[in-house]
Design a protein around this motif. Structure first.
Motif, PDB file in Angstrom:
ATOM      1  N   GLY A 110       0.821  -1.209   0.000  1.00 27.30           N
ATOM      2  CA  GLY A 110       0.000   0.000   0.000  1.00 27.30           C
ATOM      3  C   GLY A 110       0.855   1.260   0.000  1.00 27.30           C
ATOM      4  N   ILE A 111       1.898   1.258   0.823  1.00 27.47           N
ATOM      5  CA  ILE A 111       2.796   2.409   0.866  1.00 27.47           C
ATOM      6  C   ILE A 111       3.581   2.528  -0.436  1.00 27.47           C
ATOM      7  CG2 ILE A 111       4.821   3.379   2.022  1.00 27.47           C
ATOM      8  CD1 ILE A 111       3.802   2.208   4.618  1.00 27.47           C
ATOM      9  N   ARG A 112       3.973   1.383  -0.994  1.00 31.01           N
ATOM     10  CA  ARG A 112       4.682   1.405  -2.276  1.00 31.01           C
ATOM     11  C   ARG A 112       3.806   2.006  -3.368  1.00 31.01           C
ATOM     12  NH1 ARG A 112       9.917   1.572  -1.489  1.00 31.01           N
ATOM     13  NH2 ARG A 112      10.924  -0.416  -1.046  1.00 31.01           N
ATOM     14  N   PHE A 113       2.532   1.685  -3.340  1.00 31.55           N
ATOM     15  CA  PHE A 113       1.609   2.229  -4.340  1.00 31.55           C
ATOM     16  C   PHE A 113       1.495   3.745  -4.190  1.00 31.55           C
ATOM     17  CE2 PHE A 113      -2.748   3.400  -5.664  1.00 31.55           C
ATOM     18  CZ  PHE A 113      -2.675   3.022  -6.999  1.00 31.55           C
ATOM     19  N   ALA A 114       1.395   4.212  -2.934  1.00 34.08           N
ATOM     20  CA  ALA A 114       1.328   5.655  -2.692  1.00 34.08           C
ATOM     21  C   ALA A 114       2.617   6.334  -3.148  1.00 34.08           C
ATOM     22  CB  ALA A 114       1.073   5.920  -1.212  1.00 34.08           C
ATOM     23  N   GLU A 115       3.756   5.693  -2.890  1.00 32.97           N
ATOM     24  CA  GLU A 115       5.030   6.243  -3.335  1.00 32.97           C
ATOM     25  C   GLU A 115       5.090   6.331  -4.854  1.00 32.97           C
ATOM     26  OE1 GLU A 115       8.260   4.941   0.096  1.00 32.97           O
ATOM     27  OE2 GLU A 115       7.777   3.537  -1.500  1.00 32.97           O
ATOM     28  N   ALA A 116       4.582   5.301  -5.517  1.00 33.27           N
ATOM     29  CA  ALA A 116       4.583   5.299  -6.979  1.00 33.27           C
ATOM     30  C   ALA A 116       3.740   6.448  -7.530  1.00 33.27           C
ATOM     31  CB  ALA A 116       4.069   3.957  -7.505  1.00 33.27           C
ATOM     32  N   LEU A 117       2.597   6.702  -6.902  1.00 36.81           N
ATOM     33  CA  LEU A 117       1.739   7.812  -7.340  1.00 36.81           C
ATOM     34  C   LEU A 117       2.451   9.152  -7.139  1.00 36.81           C
ATOM     35  CD1 LEU A 117      -1.792   6.763  -5.997  1.00 36.81           C
ATOM     36  CD2 LEU A 117      -0.962   6.674  -8.358  1.00 36.81           C
ATOM     37  N   LEU A 118       3.088   9.316  -5.975  1.00 39.27           N
ATOM     38  CA  LEU A 118       3.786  10.572  -5.688  1.00 39.27           C
ATOM     39  C   LEU A 118       4.940  10.795  -6.654  1.00 39.27           C
ATOM     40  CD1 LEU A 118       4.383  13.043  -3.919  1.00 39.27           C
ATOM     41  CD2 LEU A 118       5.716  11.534  -2.419  1.00 39.27           C
ATOM     42  N   LEU A 119       5.744   9.758  -6.873  1.00 38.20           N
ATOM     43  CA  LEU A 119       6.880   9.893  -7.779  1.00 38.20           C
ATOM     44  C   LEU A 119       6.411  10.166  -9.206  1.00 38.20           C
ATOM     45  CD1 LEU A 119       9.258   7.061  -6.494  1.00 38.20           C
ATOM     46  CD2 LEU A 119       9.423   9.514  -6.079  1.00 38.20           C
ATOM     47  N   SER A 120       5.330   9.505  -9.612  1.00 38.77           N
ATOM     48  CA  SER A 120       4.795   9.715 -10.963  1.00 38.77           C
ATOM     49  C   SER A 120       4.341  11.163 -11.141  1.00 38.77           C
ATOM     50  CB  SER A 120       3.629   8.761 -11.227  1.00 38.77           C
ATOM     51  OG  SER A 120       4.053   7.417 -11.166  1.00 38.77           O
ATOM     52  N   TYR A 121       3.662  11.693 -10.123  1.00 41.47           N
ATOM     53  CA  TYR A 121       3.195  13.083 -10.194  1.00 41.47           C
ATOM     54  C   TYR A 121       4.373  14.051 -10.290  1.00 41.47           C
ATOM     55  CZ  TYR A 121       1.696  17.630  -8.455  1.00 41.47           C
ATOM     56  OH  TYR A 121       1.495  18.976  -8.314  1.00 41.47           O
ATOM     57  N   LEU A 122       5.394  13.846  -9.457  1.00 42.99           N
ATOM     58  CA  LEU A 122       6.546  14.747  -9.451  1.00 42.99           C
ATOM     59  C   LEU A 122       7.341  14.651 -10.753  1.00 42.99           C
ATOM     60  CD1 LEU A 122       7.802  14.278  -5.777  1.00 42.99           C
ATOM     61  CD2 LEU A 122       6.590  16.255  -6.737  1.00 42.99           C
TER      62      LEU A 122
ATOM     63  N   LEU B 245       7.771  18.669  -3.836  1.00 41.74           N
ATOM     64  CA  LEU B 245       9.092  18.037  -3.966  1.00 41.74           C
ATOM     65  C   LEU B 245       9.967  18.344  -2.753  1.00 41.74           C
ATOM     66  CD1 LEU B 245      11.393  16.628  -5.535  1.00 41.74           C
ATOM     67  CD2 LEU B 245      11.839  18.829  -6.648  1.00 41.74           C
ATOM     68  N   ILE B 246       9.985  19.580  -2.300  1.00 44.66           N
ATOM     69  CA  ILE B 246      10.800  19.966  -1.149  1.00 44.66           C
ATOM     70  C   ILE B 246      10.335  19.227   0.106  1.00 44.66           C
ATOM     71  CG2 ILE B 246      11.458  21.861   0.354  1.00 44.66           C
ATOM     72  CD1 ILE B 246      12.785  21.888  -2.400  1.00 44.66           C
ATOM     73  N   ALA B 247       9.020  19.161   0.315  1.00 43.89           N
ATOM     74  CA  ALA B 247       8.490  18.470   1.492  1.00 43.89           C
ATOM     75  C   ALA B 247       8.816  16.974   1.443  1.00 43.89           C
ATOM     76  CB  ALA B 247       6.976  18.686   1.580  1.00 43.89           C
ATOM     77  N   TYR B 248       8.645  16.374   0.271  1.00 46.41           N
ATOM     78  CA  TYR B 248       8.951  14.948   0.090  1.00 46.41           C
ATOM     79  C   TYR B 248      10.433  14.677   0.324  1.00 46.41           C
ATOM     80  CZ  TYR B 248      10.950  11.602  -3.285  1.00 46.41           C
ATOM     81  OH  TYR B 248      11.737  10.675  -3.927  1.00 46.41           O
ATOM     82  N   ALA B 249      11.300  15.535  -0.218  1.00 48.37           N
ATOM     83  CA  ALA B 249      12.747  15.339  -0.055  1.00 48.37           C
ATOM     84  C   ALA B 249      13.155  15.482   1.409  1.00 48.37           C
ATOM     85  CB  ALA B 249      13.507  16.346  -0.919  1.00 48.37           C
ATOM     86  N   ALA B 250      12.601  16.477   2.085  1.00 46.65           N
ATOM     87  CA  ALA B 250      12.933  16.688   3.492  1.00 46.65           C
ATOM     88  C   ALA B 250      12.492  15.501   4.343  1.00 46.65           C
ATOM     89  CB  ALA B 250      12.272  17.970   3.997  1.00 46.65           C
ATOM     90  N   PHE B 251      11.312  14.964   4.057  1.00 47.74           N
ATOM     91  CA  PHE B 251      10.792  13.827   4.841  1.00 47.74           C
ATOM     92  C   PHE B 251      11.627  12.575   4.616  1.00 47.74           C
ATOM     93  CE2 PHE B 251       8.061  10.057   5.171  1.00 47.74           C
ATOM     94  CZ  PHE B 251       7.670  10.172   6.497  1.00 47.74           C
ATOM     95  N   TYR B 252      11.924  12.258   3.364  1.00 48.25           N
ATOM     96  CA  TYR B 252      12.657  11.022   3.059  1.00 48.25           C
ATOM     97  C   TYR B 252      14.109  11.110   3.517  1.00 48.25           C
ATOM     98  CZ  TYR B 252       9.138   8.371   0.520  1.00 48.25           C
ATOM     99  OH  TYR B 252       8.037   7.620   0.200  1.00 48.25           O
ATOM    100  N   CYS B 253      14.757  12.235   3.264  1.00 50.76           N
ATOM    101  CA  CYS B 253      16.152  12.380   3.704  1.00 50.76           C
ATOM    102  C   CYS B 253      16.235  12.405   5.227  1.00 50.76           C
ATOM    103  CB  CYS B 253      16.764  13.647   3.118  1.00 50.76           C
ATOM    104  SG  CYS B 253      16.958  13.601   1.312  1.00 50.76           S
TER     105      CYS B 253
END
Length: 300
Positions: free
Chosen positions: A97-109, A137-145
């Motif tokens: 489920g999380i992988r699917f959400a990640e795929a959607l986010l990455l696809s959008y970006l 993108l900034i929020a996603y990068a800050a969270f993952y890093c």
């Protein structure tokens, strides 16, 4: 100007070379998934640094496209950075489920970047107006890093032995890269010194730290070190003394245990090799000793 661009390009391609080197190194026991993630991570970092450092050479006809495409490459960096850390620290990967959400986010970006909907360049190529996708993108990068750094710190605090040492070296690599990047991208410009292209040195330093410890992933298992001998990766031959010095300082108990077992394993290898020569080679005692000395000269 060309000399400065050359520094950027050389550091960038050295970073990618380290990714290829780790991916193709055969004596390491690093899982394929981890090596592949590091390869993609270094490729994305290379393209990002080149795109950022070469902005002054971009023709006006591509002034809108190249900055957005460069940001598109950065989309992959936080994701694969966290993937490498998860693999190195032996953490579970997310659910489907999380992988699917990640795929959607990455696809959008990625779509926003390559459709030039991330930023709008206004006048000078260094001046732009961020759009919604840029803020995401900034929020996603800050969270993952941030998650990757927290995983490393947690591993340092809660584990012992080789995995703790690996997390420590990876943390040092990230800290070095961030310090150099902040120096050339944020601090120096305050004083009117614009050397952003030199941030590629920080990226290369980070890649060297991570490549060394990933290649050393298998060698940290003490019994494996003497058995590979001349097949050890060149990175280990060059940086092993520095690694052992750091391990001795930060993990003295692990270092002592490693040294004891390494010596025992080395003696075993010497005795087995001498026995093989004695049984299968028609050599005098002195010639046999010289052959053994040549074989194990690196460790004596």
């Amino acid at each position: 100007m060309l000399f400065l661009a050359a520094i950027n390009v050389i550091c960038s391609f050295c970073t990618f070379f380290l990714g290829i080197y780790v991916f193709r190194t055969k004596v390491t026991v690093v899982p394929l998934r981890l090596r592949f993630s590091f390869l993609v991570l270094t490729l994305a970092a290379t393209l990002w640094v080149i795109g950022s450092g070469m902005r002054n050479f971009i023709p006006l006809s591509l002034a809108q496209q190249i900055p957005n495409w460069t940001l598109g490459v950065t989309v992959l960096i936080p994701f694969f950075l966290l993937e490498v850390v998860r693999g190195a620290t032996n953490r579970k990967h997310p659910s489907r489920g999380i992988r699917f959400a990640e795929a959607l986010l990455l696809s959008y970006l990625l779509y926003s970047a390559f459709a030039c909907k991330m930023i709008v360049v206004t006048g000078n190529i260094s001046v732009y107006r961020p759009l919604l996708a840029y803020h995401i993108l900034i929020a996603y990068a800050a969270f993952y890093c941030g998650s990757a750094v927290l995983l490393l710190i947690s591993t340092i605090q809660k584990t012992e032995g080789n995995r703790k040492f690996m997390a420590l070296i990876m943390t040092i690599g990230i800290a070095y890269g961030l310090c150099v990047a902040l120096l050339f991208i944020y601090l120096l410009p305050i004083f009117g010194i614009f050397k952003g292209y030199l941030s590629s040195i920080g990226v290369l330093g980070w890649a060297i730290h991570w490549a060394i410890i990933l290649v050393d992933y298998g060698a940290l298992e003490i019994s494996q070190v003497p058995s590979v001998l001349d097949e050890r990766p060149i990175l280990l031959k060059v940086f092993a003394p520095s690694l052992r010095l750091l391990q001795r300082f930060f993990c003295p108990n692990d270092y002592s245990e490693r040294l004891r077992k390494e010596r025992a394993a080395l003696v075993e290898q010497i005795m087995l090799y001498d026995l093989d020569l004695r049984e299968n080679a028609n050599l005098s005692r002195q010639a046999r000793y010289e052959r053994v000395g040549e074989r194990f000269a690196l460790f004596l």
